[in-house]
Design an enzyme around this catalytic site. Sequence first.
Site, PDB file in Angstrom:
ATOM      1  N   SER A   1      25.331 -46.121   1.065  1.00  0.00           N
ATOM      2  CA  SER A   1      26.536 -45.296   1.097  1.00  0.00           C
ATOM      3  C   SER A   1      27.383 -45.480  -0.164  1.00  0.00           C
ATOM      4  O   SER A   1      26.972 -45.126  -1.251  1.00  0.00           O
ATOM      5  CB  SER A   1      27.333 -45.614   2.365  1.00  0.00           C
ATOM      6  OG  SER A   1      28.381 -44.715   2.563  1.00  0.00           O
TER       7      SER A   1
ATOM      8  N   ASP B   1      28.414 -38.614   3.183  1.00  0.00           N
ATOM      9  CA  ASP B   1      28.975 -38.480   4.531  1.00  0.00           C
ATOM     10  C   ASP B   1      30.492 -38.678   4.521  1.00  0.00           C
ATOM     11  O   ASP B   1      31.149 -38.495   5.541  1.00  0.00           O
ATOM     12  CB  ASP B   1      28.303 -39.428   5.525  1.00  0.00           C
ATOM     13  CG  ASP B   1      28.477 -40.906   5.188  1.00  0.00           C
ATOM     14  OD1 ASP B   1      29.037 -41.220   4.111  1.00  0.00           O
ATOM     15  OD2 ASP B   1      28.035 -41.744   6.000  1.00  0.00           O
TER      16      ASP B   1
END
Length: 450
Positions: free
Chosen positions: A101, A248
């Site tokens: 991430s 995300d």
Amino acid sequence: MNRQLFGTDGIRGRVGKFPMTPDFAMKLGWAAGQVLGAEGVREVLIGKDTRASGYLLESALEAGFSSAGVNVALVGPLPTPAVAYLTSTFRADAGVVISASHNPFYDNGIKIFAKGGFKLNDVQEQEIERYLQIALDGGMTCVDSERLGKARRVDDATGRYTEYCKAALPGNLSLDSFKIVVDCANGAAYKVAPAVYRELGAKVIAIHATPDGFNINEQCGATSMQSLCEAVVSHGADLGIALDGDADRLMMVDHTGTIVDGDELLYLLTRQAKANGYAGGVVGTQMSNLGLEQALDALGVPFLRAKVGDRYVMEQLEANGWRIGGETSGHLINLDHASTGDAIVASMQVLACLIAQGLSLSDAKQGIEKLPQTLVNVSYQAGQGIDPLIQPAVKEMVGAVENELGPDGRVLLRKSGTEPLIRVMVEATNAETAEASASKIAEQIRHFVG
């Protein structure tokens, strides 16, 4: 092993060190295959971000799943939410994303989605860890040759996800009137994000869209916004969109170069949803600004705080039958549009709000007034012996600060679920008080971590 490996967002760590080694990844694939295979899994979709180490871990996972008799479909570099979406639309039985991430390139991680593109529940994670222990103890076995899983590459995954994102802009709306700077964080959305906005009519300036395997999240993206703020102003853009490495998280910048964070975006989306008839509540986290709670209360919208991590936001949404939730960091969930946080899809909803209201992003966010919030990170390795958060001196310092702040402030201490850090968050009526209070608590914690 004898310890929990799944954090708030999968398993994550430094590449080359346990657990981010090829041996571990292979055994994780085998363990996941044992558990998910027992639930009828026959094919797993695997995607990744742009880290060089993704190739290493992808091959190891493929071998592990194959040894458990599970087929693998490889989609290459794609955002985490793309893998969640494609897991559902390809009717795959599970999905895996190789990504750390927002972490630096030298970290990587593995997160797993169940059928339908939803994150694993605690029971599934615990069972996978049980099989991992078996594998690490030398008990990994391979199915007979005729039952080995096969691997294939999916050629049209990017195109499918691009069309899905475009469809998230409602009705016959277009982005013809927008000039947008998109910061791709040199990550998984470096191709798909600029294409989505361009194909909807926007004039797009893409920055940090040239990944080399090592520059993901490097002074860019949703966790480092300065270059985007500067680019929006210098290009005279209407707004900026920042993604993180696996796309995300969504953060935005208005035309003045001012950052618009997840709390403000969540408020904007909720206000529009309520105007469209949404009657449910909103789930935030312990980190959500008190100003968001106050603004939602003024709208008559119930608000609950979950533990930090979008999986916990999801749990509370499901428990209450609500549809909208999110985090200050930019994980925004609307279950009417996606099964997980999806930065590009969320940006479509924000842009639709601006079009519907005829407002700039700067004007649209005016309904929420955030309290000054300071976050200080203190390095901390779990298992070092002393837990600073249970020390009387730390508790006393927190109590003293809370008394000073009164009802218009908050203190939150927590261990990060994705990095070796203790996070100290303080909200107060002014920035100076918040910063001073957070510094005092952080300094007290440092006494116990060396």
